[in-house]
Design an enzyme around this catalytic site. Structure first.
Site, PDB file in Angstrom:
ATOM      1  N   GLU A  27      -4.420  -3.442   1.849  1.00  0.00           N
ATOM      2  CA  GLU A  27      -4.048  -2.064   1.537  1.00  0.00           C
ATOM      3  C   GLU A  27      -2.604  -1.938   1.057  1.00  0.00           C
ATOM      4  O   GLU A  27      -2.094  -0.826   0.911  1.00  0.00           O
ATOM      5  CB  GLU A  27      -4.294  -1.164   2.755  1.00  0.00           C
ATOM      6  CG  GLU A  27      -5.766  -1.011   3.067  1.00  0.00           C
ATOM      7  CD  GLU A  27      -6.060  -0.055   4.210  1.00  0.00           C
ATOM      8  OE1 GLU A  27      -5.108   0.377   4.916  1.00  0.00           O
ATOM      9  OE2 GLU A  27      -7.241   0.258   4.410  1.00  0.00           O
ATOM     10  N   TYR A 131     -20.015   2.805   1.828  1.00  0.00           N
ATOM     11  CA  TYR A 131     -20.234   3.932   2.726  1.00  0.00           C
ATOM     12  C   TYR A 131     -21.239   4.929   2.144  1.00  0.00           C
ATOM     13  O   TYR A 131     -22.092   5.455   2.864  1.00  0.00           O
ATOM     14  CB  TYR A 131     -18.916   4.636   3.048  1.00  0.00           C
ATOM     15  CG  TYR A 131     -17.936   3.768   3.806  1.00  0.00           C
ATOM     16  CD1 TYR A 131     -18.357   2.966   4.863  1.00  0.00           C
ATOM     17  CD2 TYR A 131     -16.594   3.746   3.469  1.00  0.00           C
ATOM     18  CE1 TYR A 131     -17.466   2.173   5.566  1.00  0.00           C
ATOM     19  CE2 TYR A 131     -15.694   2.960   4.170  1.00  0.00           C
ATOM     20  CZ  TYR A 131     -16.134   2.173   5.208  1.00  0.00           C
ATOM     21  OH  TYR A 131     -15.253   1.398   5.898  1.00  0.00           O
TER      22      TYR A 131
END
Length: 159
Positions: A27, A131
Site C-alpha cells: 500500500e 470483494y
C-alpha cells in the site's frame, strides 16, 4: 493447495505482524507501521480483547490473516469491521483469501451482526474485483476520515 483456517493464538502474532508489514509495503505506506508483536499480543489476548483474528496456515506457516473487531451502527445495530485481510504475495490466487473471508462471514453470522464492513484502496482493483465477486458492495461515494494521534492532540489543544 492444502491450507487450514483457524483462530489465531498469541504465538501467531510475529507472523501476523510480518503480514501487516507486507501489506503496508504493497500500500506504499511501509513507514507508517508502528505496531509491535507485543502490542498485538496485549490487544488480542490480554484482559481486554480488542480484536479477533483468523489465520491461514500452509505447511505450518501463517500465510494469511483476517483481523476484525466489533463496531456498532446507529442505523443497524451490531457490526464487525474487517481491518485487514492479507495473504502473502506468493499465495495470492490460491483460494486462501476466499477461505479467510468465508470464516469472517461465518463468524459474523454466528454473532448475529447486521453488517460486515471494511475499506479498500480505490486503486487496488484486484481486491475490489475480489470483494465484488463475493457480493460485497464497494461504496464509492464515501470518504474515510481519520484523526491521527497528532490530530487528536491538536484538536484537544484547541478546546
Amino acid at each position: 493447495m492444502k491450507y487450514q483456517i483457524r483462530e489465531s493464538v498469541a504465538e501467531d502474532m510475529p507472523a501476523v505482524l510480518k503480514l501487516i508489514k507486507e501489506l503496508a509495503i504493497f500500500e506504499r505506506e511501509a513507514h507508517a507501521v508502528e505496531m509491535t508483536t507485543e502490542r498485538l499480543i496485549k490487544d488480542g489476548f490480554g484482559s481486554e480483547k480488542l480484536f479477533h483474528c483468523f489465520v491461514g496456515v500452509i505447511d505450518k506457516n501463517v500465510e494469511g490473516m483476517a483481523l476484525l473487531y466489533p463496531r456498532y451502527s446507529t442505523w443497524k445495530g451490531p457490526v464487525i469491521h474487517l481491518e485487514d485481510l492479507i495473504v502473502s504475495e506468493g499465495f495470492r490466487g490460491s483460494g486462501l483469501g476466499t477461505a479467510l473471508l468465508n470464516e469472517v462471514v461465518k463468524y459474523g453470522a454466528q454473532l448475529g451482526v447486521k453488517r460486515i464492513s471494511w475499506d479498500v484502496l480505490d486503486w487496488n482493483s484486484p481486491a475490489i474485483e475480489f470483494y465484488e465477486k463475493k457480493g460485497a458492495k464497494v461504496l464509492r461515494d464515501w470518504d474515510v476520515v481519520h484523526l491521527d494521534e497528532k490530530g487528536i492532540q491538536e484538536y484537544l489543544s484547541n478546546l
